[in-house]
Design a protein around this motif. Sequence first.
Motif, PDB file in Angstrom:
ATOM      1  N   LEU A   1      16.523 -23.854 -18.472  1.00 13.25           N
ATOM      2  CA  LEU A   1      17.649 -24.709 -18.872  1.00 13.25           C
ATOM      3  C   LEU A   1      17.372 -25.399 -20.208  1.00 13.25           C
ATOM      4  O   LEU A   1      18.271 -25.525 -21.045  1.00 13.25           O
ATOM      5  CB  LEU A   1      17.974 -25.717 -17.762  1.00 13.25           C
TER       6      LEU A   1
ATOM      7  N   ARG B   1      21.761 -16.172 -22.759  1.00 11.41           N
ATOM      8  CA  ARG B   1      22.002 -16.251 -21.320  1.00 11.41           C
ATOM      9  C   ARG B   1      20.658 -16.251 -20.638  1.00 11.41           C
ATOM     10  O   ARG B   1      19.721 -15.587 -21.101  1.00 11.41           O
ATOM     11  CB  ARG B   1      22.821 -15.059 -20.838  1.00 11.41           C
TER      12      ARG B   1
ATOM     13  N   GLN C   1      18.317 -24.140  -5.196  1.00  8.60           N
ATOM     14  CA  GLN C   1      19.421 -25.084  -5.030  1.00  8.60           C
ATOM     15  C   GLN C   1      19.310 -26.204  -6.062  1.00  8.60           C
ATOM     16  O   GLN C   1      20.308 -26.607  -6.678  1.00  8.60           O
ATOM     17  CB  GLN C   1      19.414 -25.645  -3.599  1.00  8.60           C
TER      18      GLN C   1
ATOM     19  N   HIS D   1      20.149 -24.880  -9.533  1.00  4.21           N
ATOM     20  CA  HIS D   1      21.610 -24.797  -9.638  1.00  4.21           C
ATOM     21  C   HIS D   1      22.209 -26.153  -9.969  1.00  4.21           C
ATOM     22  O   HIS D   1      23.050 -26.267 -10.868  1.00  4.21           O
ATOM     23  CB  HIS D   1      22.196 -24.365  -8.286  1.00  4.21           C
ATOM     24  N   ASN D   2      21.799 -27.160  -9.220  1.00 10.10           N
ATOM     25  CA  ASN D   2      22.327 -28.516  -9.459  1.00 10.10           C
ATOM     26  C   ASN D   2      22.044 -28.947 -10.893  1.00 10.10           C
ATOM     27  O   ASN D   2      22.889 -29.567 -11.549  1.00 10.10           O
ATOM     28  CB  ASN D   2      21.681 -29.539  -8.511  1.00 10.10           C
TER      29      ASN D   2
ATOM     30  N   ALA E   1      21.534 -26.984 -13.564  1.00 13.38           N
ATOM     31  CA  ALA E   1      22.381 -26.218 -14.493  1.00 13.38           C
ATOM     32  C   ALA E   1      23.757 -26.866 -14.554  1.00 13.38           C
ATOM     33  O   ALA E   1      24.356 -27.015 -15.628  1.00 13.38           O
ATOM     34  CB  ALA E   1      22.485 -24.766 -14.036  1.00 13.38           C
ATOM     35  N   ASP E   2      24.239 -27.262 -13.388  1.00 10.30           N
ATOM     36  CA  ASP E   2      25.551 -27.880 -13.272  1.00 10.30           C
ATOM     37  C   ASP E   2      25.601 -29.199 -14.043  1.00 10.30           C
ATOM     38  O   ASP E   2      26.479 -29.419 -14.882  1.00 10.30           O
ATOM     39  CB  ASP E   2      25.824 -28.095 -11.779  1.00 10.30           C
ATOM     40  N   SER E   3      24.628 -30.086 -13.791  1.00 13.98           N
ATOM     41  CA  SER E   3      24.691 -31.412 -14.416  1.00 13.98           C
ATOM     42  C   SER E   3      24.437 -31.323 -15.925  1.00 13.98           C
ATOM     43  O   SER E   3      24.863 -32.199 -16.671  1.00 13.98           O
ATOM     44  CB  SER E   3      23.718 -32.383 -13.747  1.00 13.98           C
TER      45      SER E   3
ATOM     46  N   THR F   1      26.098 -23.944 -16.437  1.00 17.73           N
ATOM     47  CA  THR F   1      26.322 -22.932 -15.387  1.00 17.73           C
ATOM     48  C   THR F   1      26.926 -21.633 -15.920  1.00 17.73           C
ATOM     49  O   THR F   1      26.698 -20.577 -15.352  1.00 17.73           O
ATOM     50  CB  THR F   1      27.251 -23.450 -14.264  1.00 17.73           C
ATOM     51  N   ASP F   2      27.668 -21.710 -17.030  1.00 17.17           N
ATOM     52  CA  ASP F   2      28.288 -20.480 -17.538  1.00 17.17           C
ATOM     53  C   ASP F   2      27.269 -19.528 -18.152  1.00 17.17           C
ATOM     54  O   ASP F   2      27.527 -18.340 -18.306  1.00 17.17           O
ATOM     55  CB  ASP F   2      29.392 -20.817 -18.558  1.00 17.17           C
TER      56      ASP F   2
ATOM     57  N   ALA G   1      23.719 -19.736 -17.186  1.00 16.62           N
ATOM     58  CA  ALA G   1      22.502 -19.691 -16.366  1.00 16.62           C
ATOM     59  C   ALA G   1      22.804 -19.038 -15.029  1.00 16.62           C
ATOM     60  O   ALA G   1      23.834 -19.302 -14.425  1.00 16.62           O
ATOM     61  CB  ALA G   1      21.981 -21.109 -16.135  1.00 16.62           C
ATOM     62  N   SER G   2      21.907 -18.167 -14.577  1.00 20.71           N
ATOM     63  CA  SER G   2      22.033 -17.670 -13.209  1.00 20.71           C
ATOM     64  C   SER G   2      20.660 -17.702 -12.553  1.00 20.71           C
ATOM     65  O   SER G   2      19.636 -17.783 -13.235  1.00 20.71           O
ATOM     66  CB  SER G   2      22.626 -16.265 -13.185  1.00 20.71           C
TER      67      SER G   2
END
Length: 278
Positions: free
Chosen positions: A125, A135, A147, A150-151, A153-155, A159-160, A162-163
Motif C-alpha cells: 500500500l 497495480r 482482512q 483490505h481495511n 487499502a480501503d481507508s 482499493t481500485d 490493490a488486491s
Amino acid sequence: MGDAASALREAAQGLSEISDSPRLDAELLMAHALRIDRSELLLKLPELKAPVEFSALVERRQKSEPIAHITGMKEFWGLDFQITPDVLIPRPDSELLIDEAVRIFGSAHPHRIVDLGTGSGALVLAALHEFPEARGLGIDASSAALQIAHNNADSLGLTDRASFMLLDWTEADWTSALGSGFDLILANPPYVSTLAPLSADVAGFEPHQALFSGADGLDDYRIIIPALEKLLSLTGLALLEIGFDQAKPVSKIATDSGYHVELKQDLGGNDRLLVLRR
Ligand code: GLN
C-alpha cells in the motif's frame, strides 16, 4: 485525574522499565485517550486534562503490550495503518524497501507490484501510494491478516489498485496462482530464528507465523528466492528485507539461484535489504 502534563511525566517514568521509548509511548497513549494526534497533544499540553481511561492504557503497556495493539494503529511511510495481533507491526526499518523502490524506479513507474507476506498491507500500500500508476497484489497465508490489509487499502483509498490473495508458499506450485511479469516484488518474510531471544512485546504479542522461520531463520527465503524468477518481469527487481546478520547466507541463496545481488543498510547502519535482479 489531574493535568495531562504531569500524568505524562508519571507514566513515562513507570514505562521506562519496559520500554526504550517511555515518553513517546506515554504521549501516543495520551493522544489516543484524548482522540487527537500527537502533534496536537504536544501543542495543547499545558491546557489539557488527563482522561480517566489513560491509566488503564498505561497499565496495558506496563505488561509489554505493544502501543500499536493498544491504539489499534501504526504509522508507516507517513500513512496510518490499522493493526491487530493478526499482523506484524510495521517497523520503521522496513521503510527502506519503499525508499529504495522510489530511488531505483524514479519516474519510470513499476506497473505490477507483488508483496509476498503482506500482513497489514504496509509495503504494497505504501508502494501504491508512491506509484499512482501501479497495480499491486498482496499475498498472505493468514486470512485474518488479509482482512486487515483490505481495511487498510480501503481507508487509504487504494482499493481500485490493490488486491489480495490467500496463498501459502509452503504449498507446491504456489506461484502459478500469481502469474508472471511483476516489475517490483516486495517481501518482508518471517526471518527470525526460532532460537532467537526476543523482547516480551514481540514474542508475547506479535504473530509467530510472521516472525519465525526455522532454526536459522532462512526457511522462507529458501522457498521464496528460487521462485522469484517465475514472477519477475525481464527487467524486474525484488526487494527483500533481511535480518541484520543474514546478508551473507541470503545473498548466497540468491547467487546460487542466479540473481545479481546488491546489499543495502538501514538508517541504523545495519544490513537490512537485498536487491535482486536477473
Ligand atoms: N524486524 C522484525 C523483528 O526484528 C522481524 C520481522 C520479520 O521476521 N520479518 O522482530
